[in-house]
Motif scaffolding. Structure first.
Motif, PDB file in Angstrom:
ATOM      1  N   ASP A  10       0.839  -1.191   0.000  1.00 30.14           N
ATOM      2  CA  ASP A  10       0.000   0.000   0.000  1.00 30.14           C
ATOM      3  C   ASP A  10       0.880   1.249   0.000  1.00 30.14           C
ATOM      4  N   VAL A  11       0.617   2.139  -0.959  1.00 32.24           N
ATOM      5  CA  VAL A  11       1.476   3.317  -1.096  1.00 32.24           C
ATOM      6  C   VAL A  11       1.312   4.273   0.076  1.00 32.24           C
ATOM      7  N   ASP A  12       0.147   4.178   0.778  1.00 32.15           N
ATOM      8  CA  ASP A  12      -0.080   5.081   1.903  1.00 32.15           C
ATOM      9  C   ASP A  12       0.382   4.505   3.229  1.00 32.15           C
ATOM     10  N   GLN A  13       1.020   3.322   3.182  1.00 30.26           N
ATOM     11  CA  GLN A  13       1.352   2.617   4.415  1.00 30.26           C
ATOM     12  C   GLN A  13       2.264   3.446   5.314  1.00 30.26           C
ATOM     13  N   GLU A  14       3.194   4.189   4.728  1.00 33.29           N
ATOM     14  CA  GLU A  14       4.172   4.918   5.526  1.00 33.29           C
ATOM     15  C   GLU A  14       3.833   6.400   5.679  1.00 33.29           C
ATOM     16  N   SER A  15       2.665   6.834   5.158  1.00 32.55           N
ATOM     17  CA  SER A  15       2.348   8.257   5.235  1.00 32.55           C
ATOM     18  C   SER A  15       1.933   8.627   6.651  1.00 32.55           C
ATOM     19  N   PRO A  16       2.624   9.587   7.320  1.00 25.77           N
ATOM     20  CA  PRO A  16       2.286   9.948   8.698  1.00 25.77           C
ATOM     21  C   PRO A  16       1.016  10.775   8.754  1.00 25.77           C
ATOM     22  N   HIS A  17       0.324  10.712   9.885  1.00 22.41           N
ATOM     23  CA  HIS A  17      -0.896  11.501  10.040  1.00 22.41           C
ATOM     24  C   HIS A  17      -0.585  12.768  10.825  1.00 22.41           C
ATOM     25  N   SER A  18      -1.559  13.642  10.828  1.00 20.74           N
ATOM     26  CA  SER A  18      -1.412  14.885  11.585  1.00 20.74           C
ATOM     27  C   SER A  18      -1.566  14.606  13.077  1.00 20.74           C
ATOM     28  N   PHE A  19      -0.684  15.150  13.881  1.00 25.49           N
ATOM     29  CA  PHE A  19      -0.764  14.953  15.326  1.00 25.49           C
ATOM     30  C   PHE A  19      -1.465  16.113  16.021  1.00 25.49           C
TER      31      PHE A  19
END
Length: 504
Positions: A10-19
């Motif tokens: 999944d290309v979004d697997q490593e995308s960090p989220h907003s904290f």
């Protein structure tokens, strides 16, 4: 064969989220389709804002309160994800900043905790498993041996296997399968016994599956089997932990699927489907006798009714004269040809079996007994069938029920229908044609790339003691060669042949 393609990462697997708590809340709601059972809780500890996200019905409330919320509220000093990890009283914790990881774990009963403006958050497993207690096996009933069966919890099932095999060489590999509903699948084998090629084949077939969801282990078995068009099952599915244990010790491989009460065992040959763990728990001569009874019963189940149809249609000369008179009297009032008569009764037997299986247990048993007696007697009196055919159909049905594997018993019952039709069209020649076609088909089938008819083809005399016969334990010093085990020895040969005397 089931089409398999390599699953791309999944290309979004490593995308960090907003904290930022508010931004993350909106982002999370959009990914779970604004589901109303999502709980997003904010607590303030020492003027520091913490967020906890979880699905309300998926977590254990007491674990959430006692192991996460209360320890965090009592926390003092500066808080970050390392402090959170050391404070929470949960055994299974994972650090992540990926929104994809968060969503995939939330739907499995995990809570996500993070501090505002921190770099990572913590996934804590507080799932409410909601599984049933260990119970007696229902579909594979036994007289001797352990009665306990697998449950829908993959953790409990693995514990049952490990409690039976406390060997450090027991290996467990975990896979997640499913694009929409991810299911945990565990491959279990003993490293210095199971052949590496079999392990690699299982691993490759599992990792190449691309599907939205796997409902049960029986569905997974159909996806990884060698031939999807044959009627014969190619993997044993069992609910007995002891059968799984014995297979692992013989060099086979087992698969467990989360939320499924059965395990997959492979490679499984044709002979394995007629073996029962009871054969091992009983004395060797009794076990051998019961296995031979099953093979004879299956042979009768397949050929007895077609032989009746062929003899009455084309080969009256093979019937003894004493029997011919009673047979003629029995069929004198039957207006149908033997092939239609046999197909009608076989279909009625299948209706009774299916109705009994779908009804509640007590009602189903009554339906099978009363229905069989009433319909059989009424059919004879009405002139739809003869007494002799009812006896033959009953013997054929009983023969198919002797198979320990439900899937193999069903395959045998289905096979009778085309053979009966061929017997009605061509007599004994039709039966022999079906028999030869069936033999050729079985010779072509493979299970995990191994011959399905092993040890008969290719012939391995040493493996007959594990399939057709059951010899005394001192003669079972080697594991079955058909499984290609790395460690072939079970008992030292000299030790196995040594006689034990009372005065020694």
């Amino acid at each position: 064969m089931f089409k398999r393609r390599k699953v791309e990462k999944d290309v979004d697997q490593e995308s960090p989220h907003s904290f930022n708590i508010e931004s993350f809340h909106k982002e999370l709601l959009s990914l779970v389709s604004n589901s109303e059972d999502l709980v997003f809780r904010t607590i303030t500890v020492n003027e520091q804002n913490l967020a906890i996200a979880y699905f309300e019905d998926m977590v254990n409330p007491s674990s959430m309160q006692d192991s996460i919320v209360r320890p965090l509220e009592e926390c003092t000093g500066e808080i970050d994800y390392i402090v959170i990890k050391n404070t929470i009283n949960i055994a299974k914790l994972t650090t992540t900043d990926s929104i994809t990881d968060v969503v995939n774990n939330l739907v499995n009963g995990t809570a996500y905790i993070f501090k505002e403006d921190d770099t990572h958050g913590i996934l804590a497993d507080v799932a409410d498993k909601g599984t049933r207690a260990l119970e007696k096996a229902e579909t594979e009933s036994l007289v001797f041996g352990p009665k306990i069966s697998f449950t829908e919890s993959i953790t409990k099932n693995l514990n049952l296997i490990r409690s039976n095999i406390n060997d450090p060489k027991l290996c467990v590999e975990t896979f997640m399968i499913g694009s929409r509903t991810k299911k945990k699948v565990q491959m279990i084998y003993i490293k210095d016994i199971a052949e590496e090629e079999n392990v690699n084949t299982f691993r490759q077939r599992i990792t190449e599956i691309e599907v939205d969801s796997i409902v049960d282990s029986t569905v997974l078995a159909q996806m990884i089997e060698d031939n999807s068009f044959t009627i014969f099952p190619q993997f044993i599915t069992t609910e007995l932990p002891d059968r799984c244990t014995i297979s692992l010790l013989h060099g086979k491989i087992a698969l467990l699927v989360d939320r499924s009460p059965t395990a997959i065992i492979g490679p499984s040959t044709f002979m394995n489907f007629f073996e029962s763990t009871e054969d091992i728990y009983m004395r060797w001569n009794m076990g051998t006798f019961l296995r031979l009874v099953r093979f004879v019963a299956i042979f009768f189940s397949i050929l007895l009714t077609p032989a009746y149809v062929a003899v009455l249609t084309y080969h009256y000369e093979v019937i003894p004269s004493a029997l011919l008179v009673s047979l003629g009297q029995s069929r004198s009032n039957v207006p149908f040809p033997p092939v239609f008569e046999a197909l009608l009764l076989e279909f009625i037997i299948e209706l009774l079996r299916e109705a009994g299986a779908r009804l509640p247990t007590k009602v189903g048993q009554t339906m099978g007994i009363v229905g069989g007696i009433v319909i059989g007697q009424a059919s004879v009196q009405a002139g739809f069938t003869s007494n002799i055919l009812i006896i033959i159909i009953a013997i054929s049905a009983l023969g198919s029920f002797t198979a320990p594997s439900y899937a193999m018993g069903t395959a045998v019952r289905i096979l009778r229908f085309p053979i009966i039709i061929m017997a009605g069209l061509y007599g004994g020649i039709g039966i022999m044609f079906c028999f030869c076609f069936l033999l050729i088909h079985l010779l072509k089938i493979t299970t995990l790339g191994r011959p399905y008819l092993s040890p008969l083809y290719p012939f391995r005399f040493s493996d007959l003691k594990y399939s057709i016969f059951r010899l005394p334990y001192q003669y079972l010093d080697k594991r079955p060669v058909s499984n290609h085990p790395i460690d072939q020895g079970r008992i030292p040969e000299k030790k196995a042949r040594t006689k034990k005397d009372v005065d020694e």
